[in-house]
Design a protein around this motif. Sequence first.
Motif, mmCIF file in Angstrom:
data_model
loop_
_atom_site.group_PDB
_atom_site.id
_atom_site.type_symbol
_atom_site.label_atom_id
_atom_site.label_comp_id
_atom_site.label_asym_id
_atom_site.label_seq_id
_atom_site.Cartn_x
_atom_site.Cartn_y
_atom_site.Cartn_z
ATOM 1 N N ARG A 213 0.841 -1.182 0.000
ATOM 2 C CA ARG A 213 0.000 0.000 0.000
ATOM 3 C C ARG A 213 0.888 1.248 0.000
ATOM 4 O O ARG A 213 1.917 1.273 0.670
ATOM 5 N N PRO A 214 0.506 2.292 -0.742
ATOM 6 C CA PRO A 214 1.283 3.533 -0.733
ATOM 7 C C PRO A 214 1.316 4.140 0.667
ATOM 8 O O PRO A 214 0.354 4.035 1.432
ATOM 9 N N ILE A 215 2.418 4.789 0.973
ATOM 10 C CA ILE A 215 2.557 5.497 2.247
ATOM 11 C C ILE A 215 2.150 6.949 2.040
ATOM 12 O O ILE A 215 2.575 7.596 1.079
ATOM 13 N N THR A 216 1.311 7.464 2.930
ATOM 14 C CA THR A 216 0.860 8.846 2.838
ATOM 15 C C THR A 216 1.200 9.599 4.122
ATOM 16 O O THR A 216 1.419 8.985 5.176
ATOM 17 N N ASP A 217 1.229 10.927 4.013
ATOM 18 C CA ASP A 217 1.440 11.735 5.213
ATOM 19 C C ASP A 217 0.101 11.961 5.904
ATOM 20 O O ASP A 217 -0.937 11.435 5.482
ATOM 21 N N LYS A 218 0.101 12.773 6.957
ATOM 22 C CA LYS A 218 -1.119 12.960 7.748
ATOM 23 C C LYS A 218 -2.243 13.624 6.966
ATOM 24 O O LYS A 218 -3.415 13.531 7.327
ATOM 25 N N ASP A 219 -1.884 14.306 5.849
ATOM 26 C CA ASP A 219 -2.888 14.964 5.012
ATOM 27 C C ASP A 219 -3.341 14.096 3.841
ATOM 28 O O ASP A 219 -4.114 14.551 2.987
ATOM 29 N N GLY A 220 -2.838 12.869 3.782
ATOM 30 C CA GLY A 220 -3.238 11.961 2.716
ATOM 31 C C GLY A 220 -2.434 12.088 1.442
ATOM 32 O O GLY A 220 -2.788 11.507 0.418
ATOM 33 N N ASN A 221 -1.341 12.854 1.483
ATOM 34 C CA ASN A 221 -0.505 13.018 0.301
ATOM 35 C C ASN A 221 0.466 11.852 0.160
ATOM 36 O O ASN A 221 1.053 11.390 1.142
ATOM 37 N N LEU A 222 0.635 11.358 -1.060
ATOM 38 C CA LEU A 222 1.546 10.253 -1.304
ATOM 39 C C LEU A 222 2.987 10.679 -1.064
ATOM 40 O O LEU A 222 3.400 11.768 -1.471
ATOM 41 N N LEU A 223 3.754 9.810 -0.413
ATOM 42 C CA LEU A 223 5.172 10.062 -0.184
ATOM 43 C C LEU A 223 5.992 9.351 -1.249
ATOM 44 O O LEU A 223 5.661 8.232 -1.644
#
Length: 284
Positions: A213-223
């Motif tokens: 699964r893609p990793i996202t930051d706390k705002d839901g943005n893809l890292l």
Amino acid sequence: MKLNITKPLIVFDLETTGLDIVNDRIIQLSYIKVNPDGSEDRGDYLVNPKKHIPNEVVALTGIDDEKVKDSPTFKEISSELSEKFKGCDFAGFNSNRFDVPMLAEEFLRAGVDYDFSKSRLIDAQTIFHKMEKRNLAAAYKFYCGRKMEDDFEAHRADQDTEATYRVLMGELEMYTAENQDEPERVLPNDMDYLAEFSKQNDNVDFAGRIVWRPITDKDGNLLSDKQGNPQKQEVFNFGKYKNMPVAEVLKKDPGFYSWMLGADFPNDTKQILTRIRLREFNNR
């Protein structure tokens, strides 16, 4: 071709925040109501899911949080939809597996007991798959231009291997830039690309018990990593820890690892789980 119908048919499609029928929500519902007299009524709703729309969904649909912030919730349109759909059959593409169950779930969450058991459910994808076979013989005829039974004996591994090789070569020949007018239909003769293209699910193990699964930051943005590729992590794809990172679960509940090793999971799954556990232990 006119539809031979005795009651209205709702041809519909949904866009959603994801593929989890329980936790995801509808963000767009579109339908064509085909009446027995041939007349058509159309509807298209943007729906506020009351939750963040993930970036990958925004990229696919063009629908973001801003676009639906002033739209009604599903509950607010549920009575209107229920009335419009009353006494209708339903049709969609992959609708029996996803769209109808999702719609039913949304109706129930809204307190509307819409009874789909009284409707006939027609799935154009199922019809497509059953009518246009996707087995080796069908592929051989399509890509090689001959009937497989004319060239090979049935159910022989050596014969099927030869046929598969010819199909692969036929695919690469058909989808060259010289033979295709549309760039998106060009298939590069590159093993890395073909391996990625062949994936149907982003599984870590063959059984799909653990997936990427893609990793996202706390705002839901893809890292992304230094090369600009999306960062991914292994998550469980079943049970009480579904969608939770494997590394996090192994730290939180070490007994879950022991349970999986003793349970009836494929050896491949157990091996990969052990590799993740050793990796995390060495990274401490």
